[in-house]
Write an enzyme that holds these catalytic residues in place. Sequence first.
Site, PDB file in Angstrom:
ATOM      1  N   ASP A  86      42.805 108.028   1.899  1.00 10.37           N
ATOM      2  CA  ASP A  86      41.950 106.756   2.276  1.00 10.37           C
ATOM      3  C   ASP A  86      41.083 106.141   1.132  1.00 10.37           C
ATOM      4  O   ASP A  86      40.256 107.048   0.693  1.00 10.37           O
ATOM      5  CB  ASP A  86      41.383 106.984   3.461  1.00 10.37           C
ATOM      6  CG  ASP A  86      40.138 105.719   3.954  1.00 10.37           C
ATOM      7  OD1 ASP A  86      40.670 104.527   3.220  1.00 10.37           O
ATOM      8  OD2 ASP A  86      39.246 105.818   4.556  1.00 10.37           O
ATOM      9  N   HIS A 145      57.811 112.833  10.194  1.00 11.92           N
ATOM     10  CA  HIS A 145      56.697 112.243  10.984  1.00 11.92           C
ATOM     11  C   HIS A 145      56.969 112.290  12.374  1.00 11.92           C
ATOM     12  O   HIS A 145      56.224 111.742  13.306  1.00 11.92           O
ATOM     13  CB  HIS A 145      56.315 110.940  10.516  1.00 11.92           C
ATOM     14  CG  HIS A 145      57.230 110.122  10.804  1.00 11.92           C
ATOM     15  ND1 HIS A 145      58.616 110.083  10.130  1.00 11.92           N
ATOM     16  CD2 HIS A 145      57.473 108.998  11.597  1.00 11.92           C
ATOM     17  CE1 HIS A 145      59.493 109.027  10.540  1.00 11.92           C
ATOM     18  NE2 HIS A 145      58.967 108.403  11.380  1.00 11.92           N
ATOM     19  N   ASP A 146      58.115 112.730  12.829  1.00  6.22           N
ATOM     20  CA  ASP A 146      58.510 112.736  14.329  1.00  6.22           C
ATOM     21  C   ASP A 146      58.591 114.082  14.947  1.00  6.22           C
ATOM     22  O   ASP A 146      59.039 114.215  16.049  1.00  6.22           O
ATOM     23  CB  ASP A 146      60.032 111.867  14.335  1.00  6.22           C
ATOM     24  CG  ASP A 146      59.891 110.613  13.956  1.00  6.22           C
ATOM     25  OD1 ASP A 146      58.861 109.900  14.295  1.00  6.22           O
ATOM     26  OD2 ASP A 146      61.109 110.012  13.686  1.00  6.22           O
ATOM     27  N   ASP A 179      65.901 103.257   9.411  1.00  6.30           N
ATOM     28  CA  ASP A 179      65.548 103.713  10.766  1.00  6.30           C
ATOM     29  C   ASP A 179      66.577 103.661  11.629  1.00  6.30           C
ATOM     30  O   ASP A 179      67.107 102.535  12.042  1.00  6.30           O
ATOM     31  CB  ASP A 179      64.409 103.036  11.065  1.00  6.30           C
ATOM     32  CG  ASP A 179      63.518 103.702  12.469  1.00  6.30           C
ATOM     33  OD1 ASP A 179      62.942 104.655  12.241  1.00  6.30           O
ATOM     34  OD2 ASP A 179      63.634 102.880  13.255  1.00  6.30           O
ATOM     35  N   ASP A 216      61.101 102.910   3.889  1.00  6.34           N
ATOM     36  CA  ASP A 216      61.629 102.785   5.159  1.00  6.34           C
ATOM     37  C   ASP A 216      61.836 101.682   5.840  1.00  6.34           C
ATOM     38  O   ASP A 216      61.006 100.629   5.690  1.00  6.34           O
ATOM     39  CB  ASP A 216      60.500 103.706   5.953  1.00  6.34           C
ATOM     40  CG  ASP A 216      61.004 104.543   7.165  1.00  6.34           C
ATOM     41  OD1 ASP A 216      61.793 104.205   7.803  1.00  6.34           O
ATOM     42  OD2 ASP A 216      60.445 105.492   7.256  1.00  6.34           O
ATOM     43  N   ASP A 270      46.066 104.576   2.666  1.00  9.67           N
ATOM     44  CA  ASP A 270      46.424 103.179   2.186  1.00  9.67           C
ATOM     45  C   ASP A 270      47.141 103.426   0.624  1.00  9.67           C
ATOM     46  O   ASP A 270      47.188 104.682   0.203  1.00  9.67           O
ATOM     47  CB  ASP A 270      45.198 102.290   1.817  1.00  9.67           C
ATOM     48  CG  ASP A 270      43.894 102.963   1.268  1.00  9.67           C
ATOM     49  OD1 ASP A 270      44.005 103.581   0.087  1.00  9.67           O
ATOM     50  OD2 ASP A 270      43.022 102.994   1.894  1.00  9.67           O
ATOM     51  N   GLU A 322      68.885 107.540   9.190  1.00  6.30           N
ATOM     52  CA  GLU A 322      68.494 108.110  10.373  1.00  6.30           C
ATOM     53  C   GLU A 322      69.295 107.994  11.180  1.00  6.30           C
ATOM     54  O   GLU A 322      69.282 106.749  11.871  1.00  6.30           O
ATOM     55  CB  GLU A 322      66.704 108.041  10.629  1.00  6.30           C
ATOM     56  CG  GLU A 322      66.234 108.758  11.554  1.00  6.30           C
ATOM     57  CD  GLU A 322      65.531 108.299  12.508  1.00  6.30           C
ATOM     58  OE1 GLU A 322      64.621 109.028  13.268  1.00  6.30           O
ATOM     59  OE2 GLU A 322      65.436 107.039  13.037  1.00  6.30           O
ATOM     60  N   ASN A 372      39.607 103.089   0.527  1.00  3.70           N
ATOM     61  CA  ASN A 372      38.333 102.225   0.853  1.00  3.70           C
ATOM     62  C   ASN A 372      37.692 102.477   2.047  1.00  3.70           C
ATOM     63  O   ASN A 372      36.821 101.854   2.625  1.00  3.70           O
ATOM     64  CB  ASN A 372      38.954 100.897   1.189  1.00  3.70           C
ATOM     65  CG  ASN A 372      39.770 100.869   2.119  1.00  3.70           C
ATOM     66  OD1 ASN A 372      40.346 101.662   2.922  1.00  3.70           O
ATOM     67  ND2 ASN A 372      40.279  99.468   2.595  1.00  3.70           N
ATOM     68  N   ASP A 420      37.818 103.281   5.524  1.00  2.00           N
ATOM     69  CA  ASP A 420      37.986 102.828   6.770  1.00  2.00           C
ATOM     70  C   ASP A 420      38.925 103.837   7.819  1.00  2.00           C
ATOM     71  O   ASP A 420      39.002 103.354   8.773  1.00  2.00           O
ATOM     72  CB  ASP A 420      38.752 101.533   6.571  1.00  2.00           C
ATOM     73  CG  ASP A 420      40.325 101.513   6.159  1.00  2.00           C
ATOM     74  OD1 ASP A 420      40.812 102.637   5.771  1.00  2.00           O
ATOM     75  OD2 ASP A 420      40.884 100.587   6.253  1.00  2.00           O
TER      76      ASP A 420
END
Length: 645
Positions: free
Chosen positions: A104, A427-428, A298, A181, A112, A356, A106, A108
Amino acid sequence: MIQLSKDSRLGDIIDHPVGHDMCYRLLLELGLNPLLLKNKLLRRLRFRTLAKFSRGQLDDAFMESFFRLLNIEKERPVNRTGEPTPAWWKEATIYQIYPRSFCDSNADGIGDLQGIIGKLDDLKALGVDALWLSPIYRSPDDDNGYDISDYYDIHEDFGTMADFDELIAELEKRDMRLIMDMVLNHTSDEHAWFQEALRDPQSPKRDYYFLRDVASPKRITDKNFHAHGHDDLSPPNNWTSFFRGSAWRYFPDEELWGLHLFSKKQMDLNWESEALRDEIMKILHFWLEKGVSGFRLDVINYISKAEGLPDGNETIGAMLSFYGIEHYVFGAKLNEYLRDMQARAFTPYRAFTVGECPGVGREMSKLLAGEERGEMDLVFSFDHLENPGFTRWDDYCYDLNYYKQYMINEQEALGSNHWMSLFFENHDNPRMISKVNPDPSVREQLGKLLALLLFSMRGTVFLYQGQELGLVNEDFRSMDDIRDVESLNYYQEKVAEGKEEQGWRDVMAGSRDHARTPYPWNDQPYAGFSSVKPWIESSSSNRSNHLKAQQADEQSIWHFYRRLIDIRRRHKGLVYGDVKFMKKKKRHYWACYRTYGDKRYFIEANLSDKPIKRPTGKPQGHLIISTHDRHKRTLQPYEASIIEL
Ligand code: TEU
Ligand code: CA
């Protein structure tokens, strides 16, 4: 081409690409060893004989659905011999970034693009060749960006198009590539196409989606559907969503049903529409013009749905806990759609593609990504991520002997025109180390073993952020710590069934959030990911294994990955070399030769947490890399090495 039917012998069914992969999945589902597919006696059995023993489960309706699916595919894969054609993406190590959780810039609490740009030197130091970014397009984030509302814009949480252009330029400076992706099976319900389709019956966009009116006679079989409060209405068919409940969402104002295989804000696109396919080509061109090297597509195998969207078979639905899957897992027009994209978008830019493909196994992959097919370069299939009889939600210890058997099966059955994607994480999925052995005292050893197994096989290696640090599953304290729509819906369903505790246990075993927590950079607050509280938090054990500490320690998992990437770059035999496994039946023992021209390598490993005897004695040759520095007569727990002979 002969039609397969219940009178066919199992052997003929297994020799059919779809038959092979479906039988493989079926055996996994039943908790049986897929090696059964090679059994000579079984191969001679007729399907109907087998069905007789299924206590009525494999009934006529099942057989009809099963053989309809098989008979759609008329082609057979070819296995070429000789050496594989070299390609950059075969040699590359591809690193997946989950942008929300990487860095990150910035303050928040959300990762990013500038955060990624700031860390490119660390990725270069690791040695990766290409980055694959999970979606960074505009999105309402119902499924963290996999619900795109504008394909031509950057999500404001991630930055601007100028940041994106800067990322491309900074990557080029470092001789690195970018893979995007691309989610083309569905869009967000907030996408302008969908909004127009919903509002305006005359709009050509209506044809972009699956929108059906209420006067549909079919009844839903999914018991959870009623929990959603549409008791008096019935959706167009009984398909269910991967994120629980019916795959149909009702839009009361328009009195329309919309199909969504994933969350109710991810509306499936209708690829039958030529206008839609033209729009898709435009999107692909837009990003290729910007300089991306390719795409991860995907759930691309789901894009061709059966005409008329017929009900899913009950037996298949009950077996897989998803209804309707046989009507889109390998649809009749899939190959055609892929060739169209290849010809109109990928080939002109020499773009790389990895699709995928959940539910697709080895033989179907050959049809989707065989070199001569003109469809895709690579496929992600998932048959290796769980042991037979288990799903991601089960709390169990993954036995690596199954992975060995799977790899033997794959590597020996692929032709030189086929190429495999090698991965344990994304990520799954929960972290692989935790699946195999959650004991913290073996984390480093096991992490290195897994790394060596990946890099020593024939195929393209994909790493997921944090894998190179040996990150493990999180110790989430309660559902309040969970963010993922899939886990939240899953838990809700369990609560509705009165199985709250079970729900929590399953989520702890299988939640995708285990892999989605912030990357630990250093010993600063929030492990240097952000200066404020991140959108999702990680446990102290993962935070303490941060990159900075591992870079300073020559013995760390990170350095081990760095060395493996470097070795693979210098030894092309480890990329392209022929694979021959040895002592295949010896439990816990992994041994194989790689041969490439006059180069020869021996890879040896102990898959267990106990010492085992070396069946061949101490191997002679030059030790290129090892998890242990001294070779003894016994292999230490999780010991692994590559020797140049
Ligand atoms: O995943 C597709 C998919 O089928 C699964 O891997 C999914 O994570 C889930 O387990 C289904 O039960 C892709 C993306 O990788 C995933 O993040 C998205 O949520 C999904 O498609 C929808 O776009
Ligand atoms: Ca940010």
